[in-house]
Design a protein around this motif. Structure first.
Motif, mmCIF file in Angstrom:
data_model
loop_
_atom_site.group_PDB
_atom_site.id
_atom_site.type_symbol
_atom_site.label_atom_id
_atom_site.label_comp_id
_atom_site.label_asym_id
_atom_site.label_seq_id
_atom_site.Cartn_x
_atom_site.Cartn_y
_atom_site.Cartn_z
ATOM 1 N N UNK A 1 0.570 -1.588 -0.011
ATOM 2 C CA UNK A 1 -0.334 -0.049 0.195
ATOM 3 C C UNK A 1 0.480 1.408 -0.112
ATOM 4 N N UNK A 2 1.909 1.030 0.662
ATOM 5 C CA UNK A 2 2.502 2.631 1.074
ATOM 6 C C UNK A 2 3.694 2.913 -0.133
ATOM 7 N N UNK A 3 4.259 1.965 -0.905
ATOM 8 C CA UNK A 3 4.696 1.616 -2.456
ATOM 9 C C UNK A 3 3.747 2.180 -3.907
ATOM 10 N N UNK A 4 2.069 1.638 -3.047
ATOM 11 C CA UNK A 4 1.169 1.749 -4.440
ATOM 12 C C UNK A 4 0.990 3.780 -4.414
ATOM 13 N N UNK B 1 -7.315 -1.496 4.237
ATOM 14 C CA UNK B 1 -8.559 -0.752 3.325
ATOM 15 C C UNK B 1 -8.563 1.274 3.767
ATOM 16 N N UNK B 2 -8.932 0.741 5.580
ATOM 17 C CA UNK B 2 -9.057 2.728 5.667
ATOM 18 C C UNK B 2 -7.543 2.757 6.188
ATOM 19 N N UNK B 3 -6.414 2.340 5.686
ATOM 20 C CA UNK B 3 -5.219 3.404 5.494
ATOM 21 C C UNK B 3 -5.052 3.933 4.866
ATOM 22 N N UNK B 4 -5.172 3.162 3.695
ATOM 23 C CA UNK B 4 -5.436 3.578 2.247
ATOM 24 C C UNK B 4 -6.760 4.997 2.142
ATOM 25 N N UNK B 5 -7.887 4.866 3.134
ATOM 26 C CA UNK B 5 -9.004 6.166 3.114
ATOM 27 C C UNK B 5 -8.247 7.288 3.879
ATOM 28 N N UNK B 6 -6.906 6.628 4.592
ATOM 29 C CA UNK B 6 -6.183 7.928 5.311
ATOM 30 C C UNK B 6 -5.530 8.952 4.469
ATOM 31 N N UNK B 7 -4.993 7.512 3.721
ATOM 32 C CA UNK B 7 -3.672 8.177 2.210
ATOM 33 C C UNK B 7 -5.235 8.862 1.867
ATOM 34 N N UNK B 8 -6.041 8.977 1.581
ATOM 35 C CA UNK B 8 -6.524 9.658 0.440
ATOM 36 C C UNK B 8 -7.277 11.023 1.131
ATOM 37 N N UNK C 1 -14.417 5.863 3.441
ATOM 38 C CA UNK C 1 -14.539 6.643 2.230
ATOM 39 C C UNK C 1 -15.736 7.347 1.639
ATOM 40 N N UNK C 2 -16.709 7.000 2.543
ATOM 41 C CA UNK C 2 -18.007 7.995 2.636
ATOM 42 C C UNK C 2 -17.607 9.238 2.878
ATOM 43 N N UNK C 3 -16.296 9.249 4.269
ATOM 44 C CA UNK C 3 -15.723 10.330 4.943
ATOM 45 C C UNK C 3 -14.970 10.974 3.783
ATOM 46 N N UNK D 1 -19.071 11.747 17.687
ATOM 47 C CA UNK D 1 -17.559 10.894 17.936
ATOM 48 C C UNK D 1 -16.243 11.473 18.290
ATOM 49 N N UNK D 2 -15.432 11.236 18.863
ATOM 50 C CA UNK D 2 -14.546 11.656 19.565
ATOM 51 C C UNK D 2 -12.919 11.836 18.541
ATOM 52 N N UNK D 3 -13.373 10.870 17.416
ATOM 53 C CA UNK D 3 -11.433 10.490 16.688
ATOM 54 C C UNK D 3 -12.670 10.063 15.149
ATOM 55 N N UNK D 4 -11.981 10.191 14.080
ATOM 56 C CA UNK D 4 -12.183 9.781 12.892
ATOM 57 C C UNK D 4 -12.189 11.137 11.921
ATOM 58 N N UNK D 5 -12.192 10.251 10.786
ATOM 59 C CA UNK D 5 -12.574 11.887 9.777
ATOM 60 C C UNK D 5 -13.535 12.653 9.272
#
Length: 820
Positions: free
Chosen positions: A410-413, A467-474, A548-550, A809-813
């Motif tokens: 994922x990091x490489x991509x 997938x959550x990590x990829x969402x964070x990258x986006x 991903x909705x976020x 919520x207290x955290x998250x996107x």
């Protein structure tokens, strides 16, 4: 006849006096008829009198006949009783003779069978002592059949003696067979060619004995075969995980080497099948000990290689022994001897024991030939997982390895991602997203080939984290505005500078997040189909879909904020125009042209890249921001003359036209009607404000109340400032305005356009001094439905739910979105 009828009849017969001449003939005719009737009545009376007398005579005759019949019946019954008594006396002696004959016949048959049984047992004893297994097998069947005839004579001492002797002979045969089979597998069978044939005949004896004898013999044989295996692979050299493949090679080589020797066993015994079951159970126990006694985590490659070879071996066994055993409905071997013998033709009692033995030799030979083609019975035993399931508790190292590999890929991509589309691309999504799901599918395929139990569920949780990590990258790739307390206090946190390339990238991120949202759900469906049923409830991608909705929500907010930031220079240019000194009204101002240029540069690209539902939201958000912002910007001007107000009114109408043309500019007109109504409502407020400024001083209050009924005194005072009235002149007008009793509460004028925290909730925002107007959720859903795309799937309804949930919520996107 009634009287009236009679009179009518007479009048009808004699209507005139002349007709009365016919009375006499008529009377004569009537008298004749009366005489005839009287004669008939008299004859009938006489006949009836004669008939009654005859009936009485007939009844008396019938009664006499019945009495005679009853008398004859009583005579017949008496004679029948006498005849029955006579017959019973005649047959009494015949029955005695018949019973005697039947008992004698039964006794002769029993004695004959007893003689046969004694002879058969003596012959069987000789065969057992000489180990003549083939002959003894048929003899066992014959003796067993003969013994069954004496089940009713168990209390007879002679029968008991013979049964005990037969039982001892079977025990001797059993011990001889076990002794002879002990040499199998020692190498003697290759030296003595006759030994294999001898053991083949011994199997016939085992089949003739109780089933427990065969089971014990096969079990002892399998245990003896596996002793060497157990000794070899319990040693320090081969008792290792990387030597697992050699275990399966050993048993396959053993089966192949001894295939010819093991043909001595009948196919119905399935010795190789039972041996493999024992081997699998022993191997599982040894591998469990090896895995439990490892001092450190096993090497992933070694562990997976051992598991893979184990699964392949289990598949081979399942394929080899997967056929269901066919059961045979064999006719009762003793059906003929069980037939009742003819009492009149008792000439077949001289059947010898030799004949019985020959009959069963033929049946055993035929049975043995048929068993060669019998399929191996599965017996409900499942080879799949019998050994490999012991690896399940130790596969977390594999899951950790997969997670590490996926995260590295994922990091490489993400690092190699160009954040732009290749020429000719039709998907408008980032290539890294497709690559991420590609490596996830490969990982799923690898794991499902190894296990479908808890390890697969653990790997699915890894997919969620990836997938959550990829969402964070986006999310992190989106352009950011000002940060910190200063930015929030100055309103600069919503000022995001975006270039044309950034806008394209944001659109790609929106489409990519939408693709990931959809594909993540499909991935969960696929995993739930292949995982064990009891674990399927744990397969859920809702959290990933929320992430991903976020991303979609934040990306669209960023896109709108970036475009708003481009308008800052033009809004500032509007305030620098000398509205108080304009001499004439001309074409639209330069800042209006620049606004049009900005929109012409961005809208066509956004309309091409965004889906209709997201583009419609973007338009609503842009109009809800630019309309109120334009309204507020009028108050930032120092002073506006009548000519300046007319010019500004022309500019306002030009801006309104520009905004109304945006759907056509983006080539997405599905929601143009509702959008046009929305823009017209927002821009009409600015037009109303300018009309108030244009109104005469003496009627400015009336005009303001009529055009802006929700206005406030402070806003009205600011309009008076824009008209250039002095404070003294304003005081009288303000007092008059206050006396009108508008009843409108005092609301401070906002100094900048209000930035929405969540784009789905805020549909329109009036940035005037009397506050913000926020459309209801129903209006938003109605607009989304008009776009021809289901809002409940990926559009506004989900955004609404996520936005509302994010408030707590207290955290998250989403929390970051509200805190931005």
């Amino acid at each position: 006849m009634e009287k009236s009828s009679t009179l009518d009849y007479i009048n009808q017969m004699f209507p005139t006096e002349a007709s009365l001449s016919g009375v006499e003939p008529l009377m004569q005719k009537v008298h004749n008829e009366i005489r005839i009737v009287d004669t008939e009545i008299l004859a009938a009376v006489r006949q009836q009198s004669n008939s009654g007398t005859k009936a009485k005579e007939d009844l008396a005759a019938a009664t006499r006949a019945v009495e005679e019949l009853m008398y004859k019946i009583r005579e017949i019954k008496t004679k029948a009783e006498q005849s029955e008594t006579m017959v019973q006396e005649i047959c009494r002696d015949i029955k005695k003779l018949d019973f005697a004959k039947k008992h004698i016949t039964t006794t002769i048959t029993a004695l004959h069978r007893l003689t046969m049984l004694v002879s058969a047992i003596e012959q069987l004893q000789v065969m057992a002592s000489k180990r003549q297994y083939k002959e003894a097998s048929a003899q066992l069947e014959a003796v067993s059949q003969l013994c069954s005839h004496f089940d009713g004579y168990r209390d007879n001492p002679k029968i008991t003696e013979l049964r005990d002797k037969f039982k001892n002979i079977k025990q001797i045969l059993k011990s001889h067979v076990y002794s002879d089979f002990s040499s199998l597998g020692t190498g003697k069978e290759t030296e003595e060619s006759s030994l294999l044939q001898h053991l083949t005949d011994a199997c016939l004896v085992v089949d003739a004995l109780e089933p427990s004898v065969r089971e014990e013999l096969v079990k002892n044989f399998c245990d003896r075969e596996l002793i060497s295996y157990q000794q070899i692979f319990e040693g320090a050299e081969l008792a290792k995980l990387d030597k697992t493949e050699r275990r399966y090679a050993w048993v396959k080589r053993r089966l192949r080497t001894n295939e010819e020797i093991w043909k001595i066993f009948p196919t119905s015994w399935h010795v190789d099948y039972l041996l493999c079951i024992q081997f699998c159970k022993l191997t599982r126990s040894q591998l469990e000990d090896i895995l439990e006694n490892l001092k450190e985590k096993p090497d992933v490659g070694t562990l997976l290689m051992a598991l893979q070879r184990t699964i392949e071996f289990e598949e081979e066994l399942a394929e080899k022994f997967g056929g269901s055993g066919s059961t045979r409905n064999v006719t009762n071997d003793f059906e003929e001897s069980d037939k009742p013998e003819n009492n009149n033709n008792n000439n077949n009692n001289n059947q010898t024991v030799l004949d019985i033995r020959k009959k069963y030799e033929k049946k055993l030979a035929a049975h043995q030939d048929d068993d060669k083609d019998l399929a191996v019975p599965g017996a409900g035993f499942n080879f799949r997982g019998i050994i490999s399931s012991c690896f399940e508790p130790h596969l977390m190292v594999y899951v950790d390895f997969e997670e590490k590999t996926l995260m590295e890929n994922l990091e490489k991509l993400v690092q190699e991602e160009t954040w732009d589309m290749d020429d000719g691309s039709q998907t408008n999504i980032l290539s890294s997203s497709m690559q991420v799901f590609l490596i996830i599918r490969r990982s799923l395929k690898r794991c499902s080939a190894l296990t479908k139990n808890q390890t697969l569920l653990n790997l699915f949780k890894v997919f969620q984290r990836v997938l959550k990590a990829y969402a964070t990258k986006l999310f992190m790739k989106l352009p950011k505005g000002g940060t910190g307390i200063v930015a929030a206090a100055t309103g600069m946190d919503g000022h995001i500078k975006t270039s044309d390339k950034d806008e394209r990238m944001i659109c790609y991120i929106v489409n990519t997040a939408e693709y990931c949202h959809k594909t993540a759900g499909e991935l969960a469906e696929n995993v739930s189909k292949i995982i064990d049923a009891q674990l399927a409830d744990g397969v859920d991608m809702s959290e990933v879909e929320d992430e991903f909705s976020a991303v979609i929500t934040k990306a669209l907010v960023t896109l709108v904020n970036g475009l708003e930031t481009k308008f800052d220079i033009e809004m500032a240019a509007m305030t620098r125009v000398p509205w108080a000194t304009l001499e004439s009204v001309g074409d639209q101002s330069e800042y209006v042209n620049n606004i049009k240029l900005i929109l012409n540069g961005s809208i066509p690209v956004l309309g091409t890249l965004l889906s209709p539902v997201y583009f419609q939201f973007f338009l609503d958000k842009l109009a809800s921001s630019l309309g109120p912002r334009f309204y507020l910007n009028i108050f930032k001007c120092k002073q506006i003359s009548e000519t300046g107000a007319q010019q500004m009114l022309l500019d306002t109408q030009a801006v309104k036209t520009i905004l109304l043309d945006i759907p056509s500019l983006g080539k997405q007109t599905s929601g143009a009607a509702s959008y046009s109504k929305f823009v017209s409502r927002e821009m009409s407020k600015a037009e109303a404000l300018l009309k108030v400024i244009l109104s005469p001083v003496d009627s400015v209050a009336d005009t303001y109340s009529a055009l802006l009924p929700e206005g406030t005194p402070s806003e009205f005072q600011r309009i008076l400032d824009l008209k250039g009235l002095k404070k003294a002149d304003q005081q009288t007008i303000l007092e008059d305005f206050s006396k009108r009793g508008s009843g409108i509460s005092q609301v401070p004028i906002a100094t900048s356009a209000v930035q929405a925290a969540a784009p789905v909730v805020v549909v329109s925002q009036q940035a005037s001094s009397y506050g913000a107007m926020i459309a209801s959720r129903e209006d938003v859903l109605t607009r989304a439905a008009a776009l021809g795309r289901g809002a409940a799937t990926t559009g506004f309804k989900r955004f609404l739910a996520l936005t509302e949930a994010a408030k707590d919520r207290t955290d998250g996107p989403f929390r970051k979105l509200f805190n931005a």
